[in-house]
Design a protein around this motif. Structure first.
Motif, PDB file in Angstrom:
ATOM      1  N   UNK A  80      36.079  26.169  40.418  1.00  0.00           N
ATOM      2  CA  UNK A  80      36.071  27.620  40.260  1.00  0.00           C
ATOM      3  C   UNK A  80      34.713  28.176  40.681  1.00  0.00           C
ATOM      4  N   UNK A  81      34.688  28.867  41.827  1.00  0.00           N
ATOM      5  CA  UNK A  81      33.447  29.459  42.322  1.00  0.00           C
ATOM      6  C   UNK A  81      33.571  30.981  42.411  1.00  0.00           C
ATOM      7  N   UNK A  82      34.498  31.541  41.624  1.00  0.00           N
ATOM      8  CA  UNK A  82      34.772  32.972  41.707  1.00  0.00           C
ATOM      9  C   UNK A  82      33.528  33.805  41.433  1.00  0.00           C
ATOM     10  N   UNK A  83      32.806  33.496  40.351  1.00  0.00           N
ATOM     11  CA  UNK A  83      31.619  34.271  39.996  1.00  0.00           C
ATOM     12  C   UNK A  83      30.555  34.176  41.083  1.00  0.00           C
ATOM     13  N   UNK A  84      30.342  32.978  41.599  1.00  0.00           N
ATOM     14  CA  UNK A  84      29.357  32.779  42.663  1.00  0.00           C
ATOM     15  C   UNK A  84      29.752  33.548  43.925  1.00  0.00           C
ATOM     16  N   UNK A  85      31.045  33.491  44.272  1.00  0.00           N
ATOM     17  CA  UNK A  85      31.525  34.192  45.462  1.00  0.00           C
ATOM     18  C   UNK A  85      31.394  35.696  45.281  1.00  0.00           C
ATOM     19  N   UNK A  86      31.717  36.196  44.093  1.00  0.00           N
ATOM     20  CA  UNK A  86      31.610  37.631  43.833  1.00  0.00           C
ATOM     21  C   UNK A  86      30.168  38.112  43.971  1.00  0.00           C
ATOM     22  N   UNK A  87      29.218  37.371  43.441  1.00  0.00           N
ATOM     23  CA  UNK A  87      27.813  37.765  43.534  1.00  0.00           C
ATOM     24  C   UNK A  87      27.360  37.813  44.989  1.00  0.00           C
ATOM     25  N   UNK A  88      27.776  36.813  45.773  1.00  0.00           N
ATOM     26  CA  UNK A  88      27.408  36.790  47.187  1.00  0.00           C
ATOM     27  C   UNK A  88      28.096  37.928  47.928  1.00  0.00           C
ATOM     28  N   UNK A  89      29.344  38.182  47.590  1.00  0.00           N
ATOM     29  CA  UNK A  89      30.118  39.252  48.218  1.00  0.00           C
ATOM     30  C   UNK A  89      29.474  40.610  47.964  1.00  0.00           C
ATOM     31  N   UNK A  90      29.178  40.900  46.709  1.00  0.00           N
ATOM     32  CA  UNK A  90      28.590  42.192  46.362  1.00  0.00           C
ATOM     33  C   UNK A  90      27.194  42.337  46.959  1.00  0.00           C
ATOM     34  N   UNK A  91      26.462  41.224  47.037  1.00  0.00           N
ATOM     35  CA  UNK A  91      25.130  41.247  47.637  1.00  0.00           C
ATOM     36  C   UNK A  91      25.207  41.607  49.119  1.00  0.00           C
ATOM     37  N   UNK A  92      26.139  41.001  49.837  1.00  0.00           N
ATOM     38  CA  UNK A  92      26.280  41.269  51.264  1.00  0.00           C
ATOM     39  C   UNK A  92      26.761  42.697  51.516  1.00  0.00           C
ATOM     40  N   UNK A  93      27.660  43.189  50.664  1.00  0.00           N
ATOM     41  CA  UNK A  93      28.128  44.571  50.798  1.00  0.00           C
ATOM     42  C   UNK A  93      26.978  45.537  50.563  1.00  0.00           C
ATOM     43  N   UNK A  94      26.168  45.244  49.556  1.00  0.00           N
ATOM     44  CA  UNK A  94      25.036  46.115  49.213  1.00  0.00           C
ATOM     45  C   UNK A  94      24.007  46.174  50.337  1.00  0.00           C
ATOM     46  N   UNK A  95      23.815  45.063  51.032  1.00  0.00           N
ATOM     47  CA  UNK A  95      22.843  45.004  52.131  1.00  0.00           C
ATOM     48  C   UNK A  95      23.439  45.459  53.465  1.00  0.00           C
ATOM     49  N   UNK A  96      24.694  45.837  53.478  1.00  0.00           N
ATOM     50  CA  UNK A  96      25.312  46.302  54.704  1.00  0.00           C
ATOM     51  C   UNK A  96      25.687  45.197  55.663  1.00  0.00           C
ATOM     52  N   UNK A  97      25.721  43.948  55.172  1.00  0.00           N
ATOM     53  CA  UNK A  97      26.071  42.824  56.031  1.00  0.00           C
ATOM     54  C   UNK A  97      27.563  42.515  56.000  1.00  0.00           C
ATOM     55  N   UNK A  98      28.317  43.214  55.169  1.00  0.00           N
ATOM     56  CA  UNK A  98      29.742  42.928  55.055  1.00  0.00           C
ATOM     57  C   UNK A  98      30.487  44.175  54.595  1.00  0.00           C
ATOM     58  N   UNK A  99      31.654  44.396  55.202  1.00  0.00           N
ATOM     59  CA  UNK A  99      32.603  45.402  54.726  1.00  0.00           C
ATOM     60  C   UNK A  99      33.869  44.667  54.322  1.00  0.00           C
ATOM     61  N   UNK A 100      34.433  45.052  53.186  1.00  0.00           N
ATOM     62  CA  UNK A 100      35.633  44.379  52.677  1.00  0.00           C
ATOM     63  C   UNK A 100      36.797  45.361  52.716  1.00  0.00           C
ATOM     64  N   UNK A 101      37.905  44.909  53.277  1.00  0.00           N
ATOM     65  CA  UNK A 101      39.093  45.746  53.420  1.00  0.00           C
ATOM     66  C   UNK A 101      40.278  45.075  52.730  1.00  0.00           C
ATOM     67  N   UNK A 102      41.215  45.899  52.276  1.00  0.00           N
ATOM     68  CA  UNK A 102      42.385  45.334  51.620  1.00  0.00           C
ATOM     69  C   UNK A 102      43.621  46.189  51.810  1.00  0.00           C
ATOM     70  N   UNK A 103      44.765  45.550  51.723  1.00  0.00           N
ATOM     71  CA  UNK A 103      46.058  46.239  51.702  1.00  0.00           C
ATOM     72  C   UNK A 103      46.662  46.055  50.317  1.00  0.00           C
ATOM     73  N   UNK A 104      47.142  47.150  49.764  1.00  0.00           N
ATOM     74  CA  UNK A 104      47.663  47.145  48.401  1.00  0.00           C
ATOM     75  C   UNK A 104      49.186  47.179  48.365  1.00  0.00           C
ATOM     76  N   UNK A 105      49.719  46.513  47.367  1.00  0.00           N
ATOM     77  CA  UNK A 105      51.138  46.627  47.008  1.00  0.00           C
ATOM     78  C   UNK A 105      51.151  47.167  45.578  1.00  0.00           C
ATOM     79  N   UNK A 106      51.444  48.444  45.448  1.00  0.00           N
ATOM     80  CA  UNK A 106      51.269  49.087  44.152  1.00  0.00           C
ATOM     81  C   UNK A 106      49.784  49.194  43.849  1.00  0.00           C
ATOM     82  N   UNK A 107      49.369  48.671  42.696  1.00  0.00           N
ATOM     83  CA  UNK A 107      47.956  48.700  42.306  1.00  0.00           C
ATOM     84  C   UNK A 107      47.245  47.389  42.598  1.00  0.00           C
ATOM     85  N   UNK A 108      47.900  46.483  43.308  1.00  0.00           N
ATOM     86  CA  UNK A 108      47.346  45.148  43.531  1.00  0.00           C
ATOM     87  C   UNK A 108      46.967  44.943  44.992  1.00  0.00           C
ATOM     88  N   UNK A 109      45.736  44.488  45.220  1.00  0.00           N
ATOM     89  CA  UNK A 109      45.324  44.108  46.572  1.00  0.00           C
ATOM     90  C   UNK A 109      45.968  42.778  46.908  1.00  0.00           C
TER      91      UNK A 109
END
Length: 249
Positions: free
Chosen positions: A147-176
């Motif tokens: 389980x590396x969810x927490x580690x991945x989330x921290x890296x993900x949010x860090x990259x988004x904050x620095x402008x190195x990553x944009x995250x996109x999603x398609x939803x079905x109802x309220x779920x990505x």
């Protein structure tokens, strides 16, 4: 001789002089644009031969990206890279992958280029809020042996904050149900990950998400694929243009 480099101009010069994988060069350039050469988690190294750069290596946390030319000392490089234990290394030459102490697999560099015209409404959403990125991390990391969810989330949010990553999603109802992480440069973009919830696979969500992302402008979109996914990406408009190799140390 492999040297640590914090001189952004020297890194750019080496990057421009090396003929290598478009994908690997794009990754190095995007990380350089986002972080520069001043952080310990994002470091650059150059191999010189007779004062000419013959290899450039980016280390971002536990990932390494290595681009080379034919004059690079692959023996020295493989020994040096092998010292980065518990890392994933992307290299552009089979001989280098075979020389590194680890297990390697072949990746295929794919490219999508469009005319900038969107012929259908977008159904994807940009994910920026903390809860959205946490849900994305859960989806990407679901089913992994560790389980590396927490580690991945921290890296993900860090990259988004620095402008190195944009995250996109398609939803079905309220779920990505399908998410993608994309590093956007001025002319080239790199798709870092694309995943659809297993329960919703086979419904065209990933294909729709790719088209929504890639048809919005005239950038070249690059990604790496395993051989098993080549047919899917081909149907989405991507063409195979090169190979590189992933080594797990």
């Amino acid at each position: 001789m492999i040297t640590f480099c914090k001189d952004k101009r020297a890194i750019i010069k080496a990057l421009n002089s090396l003929e290598s994988s478009d994908y690997l060069k794009a990754v190095v350039n995007l990380y350089l644009e986002a972080y520069g050469a001043k952080y310990s988690f994002c470091e650059f190294f150059i191999e010189y031969k007779e004062n000419i750069a013959v290899a450039l290596i980016l280390r971002y946390n536990s990932f390494l990206y290595c681009i080379t030319d034919e004059k690079a000392d692959l023996s020295e490089l493989s020994m040096w890279i092998s010292g980065f234990e518990n890392s994933q290394v992307y290299v552009d030459r089979l001989a280098l992958a075979q020389g590194i102490s680890g297990v390697y697999e072949t990746c295929y560099e794919l490219k999508f280029k469009n005319n900038g015209e969107r012929n259908f409404p977008s159904s994807c959403k940009t994910l920026e809020e903390s809860f959205e990125l946490k849900n994305c991390a859960k989806l990407v990391c679901r089913g992994k042996s560790i389980d590396i969810t927490d580690e991945f989330y921290l890296d993900l949010s860090h990259m988004v904050r620095h402008g190195n990553l944009s995250v996109f999603g398609i939803y079905h109802g309220d779920t990505a149900v399908s998410v993608a992480g994309v590093s956007l440069g001025s002319e080239i973009a790199v798709i870092n990950f694309l995943i659809t919830d297993e329960y919703f696979r086979g419904n065209g969500f990933a294909r729709q998400l790719l088209h929504d992302i890639c048809n919005v402008d005239t950038r070249e979109y690059l990604l790496l694929s395993s051989e098993s996914n080549l047919d899917f990406y081909s149907k989405c408009g991507f063409i195979t243009q090169n190979k590189c190799y992933l080594v797990k140390i």
